[in-house]
Write an enzyme that holds these catalytic residues in place. Structure first.
Site, mmCIF file in Angstrom:
data_model
loop_
_atom_site.group_PDB
_atom_site.id
_atom_site.type_symbol
_atom_site.label_atom_id
_atom_site.label_comp_id
_atom_site.label_asym_id
_atom_site.label_seq_id
_atom_site.Cartn_x
_atom_site.Cartn_y
_atom_site.Cartn_z
ATOM 1 N N GLU A 99 4.639 -5.124 7.910
ATOM 2 C CA GLU A 99 3.698 -4.237 8.599
ATOM 3 C C GLU A 99 3.975 -4.094 10.092
ATOM 4 O O GLU A 99 3.827 -2.997 10.647
ATOM 5 C CB GLU A 99 2.269 -4.738 8.382
ATOM 6 C CG GLU A 99 1.677 -4.403 7.015
ATOM 7 C CD GLU A 99 2.058 -5.399 5.929
ATOM 8 O OE1 GLU A 99 1.441 -5.363 4.855
ATOM 9 O OE2 GLU A 99 2.996 -6.199 6.138
ATOM 10 N N ALA B 281 0.830 -1.199 0.000
ATOM 11 C CA ALA B 281 0.000 0.000 0.000
ATOM 12 C C ALA B 281 0.868 1.254 0.000
ATOM 13 O O ALA B 281 1.934 1.291 0.621
ATOM 14 C CB ALA B 281 -0.911 0.007 1.230
ATOM 15 N N GLU C 105 0.421 -9.961 -0.065
ATOM 16 C CA GLU C 105 -0.955 -10.363 0.249
ATOM 17 C C GLU C 105 -1.730 -10.667 -1.027
ATOM 18 O O GLU C 105 -2.513 -11.624 -1.071
ATOM 19 C CB GLU C 105 -1.637 -9.258 1.051
ATOM 20 C CG GLU C 105 -0.991 -9.022 2.405
ATOM 21 C CD GLU C 105 -1.977 -8.522 3.430
ATOM 22 O OE1 GLU C 105 -2.576 -9.355 4.124
ATOM 23 O OE2 GLU C 105 -2.154 -7.293 3.508
ATOM 24 N N GLY D 215 1.374 -5.415 1.061
ATOM 25 C CA GLY D 215 0.174 -5.694 0.284
ATOM 26 C C GLY D 215 0.442 -6.435 -1.007
ATOM 27 O O GLY D 215 -0.423 -7.156 -1.513
#
Length: 261
Positions: free
Chosen positions: A134, A67, A114, A111
């Site tokens: 994170e 992100a 992910e 992300g």
């Protein structure tokens, strides 16, 4: 479609290539790219003439660095404070039973990893790196990693990735089963296409059924329920026109002509 995502349909090859197109930002996901990606996945899933998707990133530095910290993350923290009990039950590619391949050409972190966890087959460059960083910034990877990662690789590997926030090399990712192939950088996308060719030579209904049974059956069902699901969904494949064509082509010693019905 936004310029932040290149969405290339190849109907002759029965596939689509989705390319995160923010190389200047290591293909980090901002709200515009997030929306474009969501639309692209929906379009792919609903197009009966597209059988396989390949996901990659523009440039040679990153598949996706996660992100965008200047936009997406602030939106998430603000939303969490405003509605701490909000629940989202969808994750990248969840509910998509067509095969999805990842061509990882560089950093695949946060992300980006992910999203990759929602794919089925993964080809990585020798210089690719993977990680969920994170926790280093006092947040968590909330797009499915806590659930998907321990179900895809051994527990100890998954916990090291989740709890240390450290990156792993492509060789380590191959060792723990996070990726299928590690190849030189120029061979990443061609290798993914070669795998897609093999998939597209098969009956598409059978392929999607196989994936759906595997995905849904692996999600904590008892063996009895999972076997029941397999019996139910397998009838969809056996009842198709392609299931007649496949054995007939084998007996006639010719290449089958599948139509996806």
């Amino acid at each position: 479609m936004s310029e932040t995502l290149i969405y290339d349909k190849d109907y002759a090859g029965k596939r689509v290539t989705m390319t995160f197109n923010r190389p200047h930002a290591m293909n980090a996901i901002d709200p515009e790219l997030q929306g474009a990606f969501r639309e692209a996945v929906e379009d792919f899933d609903n197009d009966p003439d597209l059988w396989v998707a390949i996901l990659t990133g523009a440039g040679d530095r990153a598949f996706c660095a996660g992100a965008d910290l200047s936009s997406t993350i602030p939106n998430e923290t603000t939303s969490a404070r405003a509605d701490p009990l909000a629940i989202s039950e969808s994750r990248p590619f969840s509910g998509v039973y067509k095969p999805v391949l990842a061509a990882v050409n560089g950093y695949c972190i946060a992300g980006g990893l992910e999203i990759m966890l929602g794919t089925d087959i993964r080809v990585a460059s020798e210089t690719a790196e993977f990680g969920l960083q994170e926790v280093r910034w006092a947040i968590v990877p909330a797009a499915g990693s806590h659930i998907r990662l321990p179900r895809q690789i051994p527990w100890a590997w998954a916990m090291e990735i989740l709890l240390t926030g450290q990156r792993m090399t492509a060789a380590q990712a191959l060792q723990c089963g996070l990726v299928n192939r590690v190849v030189p950088q120029p061979e990443v996308l061609p290798t993914a296409h070669a795998i897609a060719d093999k998939i597209c030579a098969n009956g598409p209904i059978a392929v999607r059924t196989a994936k759906e049974i595997a995905v849904r059956g692996a999600m904590g069902m008892s063996w009895e329920h999972a076997f029941g699901l397999e019996s139910l969904l397998s009838r969809r494949a056996f009842g198709s026109e392609d299931a007649v064509e496949g054995p007939r082509a084998f007996m006639e010693r010719r290449t089958p002509q599948y139509k996806g019905r």
